[in-house]
Design a protein around this motif. Structure first.
Motif, short mmCIF file in Angstrom:
data_model
loop_
_atom_site.label_atom_id
_atom_site.label_comp_id
_atom_site.label_asym_id
_atom_site.label_seq_id
_atom_site.Cartn_x
_atom_site.Cartn_y
_atom_site.Cartn_z
N SER A 19 -28.09 8.05 19.64
CA SER A 19 -27.73 8.64 18.35
C SER A 19 -28.22 10.07 18.46
O SER A 19 -28.74 10.47 19.51
CB SER A 19 -28.42 7.92 17.18
OG SER A 19 -29.80 8.26 17.16
N ASN A 51 -32.01 15.10 21.71
CA ASN A 51 -32.38 16.40 21.11
C ASN A 51 -33.55 17.02 21.87
O ASN A 51 -34.01 16.49 22.87
CB ASN A 51 -32.68 16.21 19.62
CG ASN A 51 -33.85 15.29 19.41
OD1 ASN A 51 -34.98 15.62 19.74
ND2 ASN A 51 -33.59 14.10 18.88
N GLU A 64 -22.70 -3.06 11.21
CA GLU A 64 -22.24 -1.88 10.46
C GLU A 64 -22.18 -2.18 8.97
O GLU A 64 -21.60 -3.20 8.56
CB GLU A 64 -20.85 -1.47 10.97
CG GLU A 64 -20.33 -0.26 10.24
CD GLU A 64 -19.08 0.32 10.87
OE1 GLU A 64 -18.56 -0.29 11.84
OE2 GLU A 64 -18.61 1.36 10.38
N VAL A 65 -22.74 -1.32 8.19
CA VAL A 65 -22.65 -1.48 6.74
C VAL A 65 -21.23 -1.07 6.33
O VAL A 65 -20.77 0.03 6.65
CB VAL A 65 -23.70 -0.61 6.02
CG1 VAL A 65 -23.50 -0.66 4.51
CG2 VAL A 65 -25.10 -1.08 6.40
N ALA A 88 -28.34 7.17 7.26
CA ALA A 88 -27.27 7.01 8.24
C ALA A 88 -26.83 8.34 8.85
O ALA A 88 -25.71 8.48 9.33
CB ALA A 88 -26.08 6.30 7.59
N GLY A 136 -24.15 19.12 18.38
CA GLY A 136 -24.92 19.93 19.33
C GLY A 136 -24.91 19.27 20.69
O GLY A 136 -24.73 18.05 20.80
N TYR A 137 -25.09 20.08 21.73
CA TYR A 137 -25.07 19.57 23.11
C TYR A 137 -26.43 19.75 23.77
O TYR A 137 -27.18 20.68 23.44
CB TYR A 137 -24.08 20.38 23.95
CG TYR A 137 -22.65 20.32 23.46
CD1 TYR A 137 -21.90 19.15 23.60
CD2 TYR A 137 -22.05 21.43 22.89
CE1 TYR A 137 -20.58 19.11 23.17
CE2 TYR A 137 -20.74 21.39 22.46
CZ TYR A 137 -20.00 20.23 22.60
OH TYR A 137 -18.71 20.18 22.17
N GLY A 171 -24.78 15.14 20.08
CA GLY A 171 -25.18 14.37 18.89
C GLY A 171 -24.76 15.13 17.65
O GLY A 171 -24.51 16.33 17.69
N HIS A 194 -31.30 16.10 7.57
CA HIS A 194 -32.43 16.80 8.21
C HIS A 194 -31.99 17.85 9.21
O HIS A 194 -32.84 18.52 9.81
CB HIS A 194 -33.36 15.79 8.88
CG HIS A 194 -34.10 14.92 7.90
ND1 HIS A 194 -33.48 13.91 7.21
CD2 HIS A 194 -35.38 14.93 7.48
CE1 HIS A 194 -34.36 13.32 6.41
NE2 HIS A 194 -35.52 13.92 6.55
N GLY A 198 -34.77 16.84 12.29
CA GLY A 198 -34.94 15.39 12.11
C GLY A 198 -36.19 14.84 12.77
O GLY A 198 -36.89 14.00 12.20
C1 LIG Z 1 -28.81 19.47 20.56
C2 LIG Z 1 -29.75 19.04 19.46
C3 LIG Z 1 -31.08 19.41 19.52
C4 LIG Z 1 -31.96 19.04 18.50
N1 LIG Z 1 -33.28 19.35 18.62
C5 LIG Z 1 -34.15 18.99 17.64
C6 LIG Z 1 -35.53 19.26 17.77
O1 LIG Z 1 -35.98 19.79 18.77
N2 LIG Z 1 -36.36 18.90 16.75
C7 LIG Z 1 -35.89 18.29 15.62
O2 LIG Z 1 -36.67 18.02 14.71
N3 LIG Z 1 -34.58 17.97 15.49
C8 LIG Z 1 -33.70 18.31 16.47
N4 LIG Z 1 -32.38 18.00 16.36
C9 LIG Z 1 -31.92 17.34 15.14
C10 LIG Z 1 -32.27 15.85 15.16
O3 LIG Z 1 -31.85 15.29 16.37
C11 LIG Z 1 -31.59 15.17 13.97
O4 LIG Z 1 -31.95 15.83 12.78
C12 LIG Z 1 -32.01 13.71 13.85
O5 LIG Z 1 -31.77 13.02 15.05
C13 LIG Z 1 -31.27 13.03 12.71
O6 LIG Z 1 -31.76 11.72 12.64
P1 LIG Z 1 -31.09 10.65 11.70
O7 LIG Z 1 -31.88 9.42 11.83
O8 LIG Z 1 -30.89 11.25 10.34
O9 LIG Z 1 -29.61 10.49 12.28
P2 LIG Z 1 -29.09 9.68 13.60
O10 LIG Z 1 -30.04 9.81 14.73
O11 LIG Z 1 -27.69 10.14 13.82
O12 LIG Z 1 -29.12 8.21 13.11
C14 LIG Z 1 -28.24 7.71 12.14
C15 LIG Z 1 -27.91 6.29 12.53
O13 LIG Z 1 -27.16 5.68 11.48
C16 LIG Z 1 -26.25 4.79 12.08
N5 LIG Z 1 -25.17 4.49 11.14
C17 LIG Z 1 -24.23 5.35 10.67
N6 LIG Z 1 -23.39 4.72 9.84
C18 LIG Z 1 -23.80 3.43 9.77
C19 LIG Z 1 -23.31 2.28 9.09
N7 LIG Z 1 -22.23 2.32 8.30
N8 LIG Z 1 -23.97 1.10 9.26
C20 LIG Z 1 -25.07 1.02 10.07
N9 LIG Z 1 -25.55 2.09 10.76
C21 LIG Z 1 -24.93 3.28 10.60
C22 LIG Z 1 -25.77 5.55 13.31
O14 LIG Z 1 -25.20 4.69 14.27
C23 LIG Z 1 -27.06 6.21 13.78
O15 LIG Z 1 -27.72 5.44 14.76
C24 LIG Z 1 -31.47 18.32 17.38
C25 LIG Z 1 -30.14 17.92 17.33
C26 LIG Z 1 -29.28 18.27 18.36
C27 LIG Z 1 -27.86 17.81 18.31
#
Ligand SMILES: Cc1cc2nc3c(=O)[nH]c(=O)nc-3n(C[C@H](O)[C@H](O)[C@H](O)COP(=O)(O)OP(=O)(O)OC[C@H]3O[C@@H](n4cnc5c(N)ncnc54)[C@H](O)[C@@H]3O)c2cc1C
Length: 432
Positions: free
Chosen positions: A37, A42, A219-220, A257, A279-280, A367, A394, A398
């Protein structure tokens, strides 16, 4: 009392951790299998120094200039989708000095709380995630970049953070292998970093050992509302015998999510202006050239993180796209920036192999960051449901904000006073 957490990214899992600690029976519903995810590939920064929200003066103008270049770190896919237009209008309106002034203190407080909690995890012996406190350096190579960063450094110090300005030669001495070609830099001492893949592998194991139910490939697909609350969460899971529909009754629901949150919020009657920001990153195993400090190449918006036996390079923000396509020109733009700022590092054999487009294509991870409409996360109760806590948006923070978010989510769920003020992150701050 049962709490259902929707989403098993770093935010959902952190919320599950603190909810379980607070005595909740916790079920995490995750549509994937908890192996990828946005929370995996990241850069792993824990960045108290990133206290300026994404929506800030100058960002829109810079973004428009970048739209003209195919290898730039920023892209918005042109679209007449109402959600994108509405999000964009709100984002532009938020890019003011007043918004930044109002946001920095609450953001720094949550960032510091989060770092403290993450450090507690790291030093508890429960995780081996290469948590390292070595700061983060922002390198600049233009006079405009220098002026901006020096202003940020002064602001950081006013907020109680430690920042050291590095002249060109001092910066070069910090990273001898990289042969820096920069004007200078600022070292933010309070920043730390960890290996996010390790955190994301170990956190599920720890949660399961503590009795949290992690439902993978679940999946919700709907939310049942009754009398101003979510009564149950409806799911579809893939079993070997075929898809199975299930229903989980809930006393509390946490929506975490990530970039998929707006659809789920709609089912709950809530409105959440949020866009995916793709982002890559590329990871080099066992690099031969050493980088000692995580760093950001300011004008290019490229980040690098060194761990014990690997180096990761990442960047770009493609707003509004969820198309799983790797835009190679942009990834090549990331490597070009490394060549410009860190020519010595770019000579590493692991980086040089990436000049082959096929290799680069295969090795690129992407991601979707959940981007709120004003650069601040959404943390708190929604409008329509007394038992729904939103924890998303976030963006680039995140990992930096996960543990702090998890802790305040558990405090909200249990009706306790929150450790840091959350007004700035109120999900109800935007109207329809
Ligand atoms: C290149 C890059 C570099 C980054 N570097 C940093 C860094 O250095 N420091 C930092 O703090 N942040 C960084 N970030 C940002 C950070 O990665 C994100 O903010 C963080 O991962 C978000 O977490 P999340 O749990 O909100 O989302 P996600 O990690 O996307 O998790 C959400 C989850 O919800 C699940 N989901 C979605 N819909 C449903 C559904 N209907 N039912 C069940 N499950 C569902 C998805 O499958 C997923 O696993 C970076 C991001 C990128 C792309």
């Amino acid at each position: 009392m049962r709490a259902i957490v929707i989403g098993g990214g770093v935010i959902g899992l952190s919320a599950a951790y603190f909810l379980q600690e607070d005595g909740w029976e916790v079920v995490v519903l995750e549509k994937g299998d908890l192996t990828n995810s946005c929370s995996f590939g990241n850069m792993g920064y824990l960045s108290p120094s990133h206290f300026i929200p994404l929506a800030s003066p100058g960002v829109v103008e810079q973004g428009l200039l970048w739209l003209l270049r195919a290898d730039s770190p920023f892209y918005v896919r042109p679209s007449l989708r109402w959600q994108l237009i509405d999000w964009g209008a709100k984002f532009v309106r938020a890019c003011t000095r007043t918004h930044v002034e109002r946001s920095v203190r609450p953001l720094v407080d949550l960032l510091l709380l989060s770092k403290e909690e993450t450090k507690r995890w790291a030093t508890s012996g429960l995780f081996d995630m290469e948590y390292t406190e070595r700061g983060c350096v922002i390198y600049y190579n233009t006079s405009k970049g220098e002026q901006e960063e020096l202003a940020t450094a002064r602001q950081a110090e006013a907020l109680g953070l430690q920042a050291t300005v590095l002249q060109r030669e001092q910066a070069r001495a910090l990273e001898p292998d990289a042969q820096l070609d920069v004007r200078g830099g600022v070292l933010y001492h309070d920043d730390a970093h960890l290996y996010p893949n390790a955190l994301m592998e170990q956190l599920p194991r720890l949660l399961e050992s503590r009795g949290v139910r992690l439902r993978r490939r679940t999946e919700v697909v709907g939310l049942e509302r009754r009398n101003g609350a979510i009564a149950a969460v409806r799911c579809r899971s893939d079993e070997t015998s075929g898809p199975v529909e299930e229903r989980f009754a809930a006393d509390m629901v946490v929506l975490a999510a990530g970039a998929w949150s707006p659809q789920l919020a709609r089912w709950s009657g809530e409105y959440l202006p949020l866009m995916p920001g793709k982002g890559y990153s590329v990871t080099i195993e066992r690099p031969q050239r050493v980088l000692h400090h995580p760093c950001i190449l300011k004008e290019a918006r490229v980040a690098l993180t060194p761990w014990k036996s690997r180096l990761r390079i990442g960047s770009t923000m493609e707003v509004g796209t969820m198309d799983d396509r790797v835009r190679l020109r942009r990834v090549q733009g990331i490597l070009k920036a490394v060549q410009q700022y860190l020519p010595g590092l770019a000579e590493d054999p692991g980086i040089r192999t990436l000049s082959d487009p096929e290799v680069l294509q295969q090795r690129t991870w992407f991601g979707y960051r959940p981007l709120s409409a004003d650069g601040l996360p959404y943390i708190g109760f929604g409008r329509k449901n007394r038992n729904l806590i939103l924890a998303t948006g976030h963006a680039m923070l995140g990992v930096s904000l996960a543990a702090g978010t998890g802790r305040v989510v558990a405090e909200l769920a249990s009706g306790k006073p929150v450790t840091v003020p959350l007004d700035a992150f109120d999900p109800k701050r935007f109207r329809y």
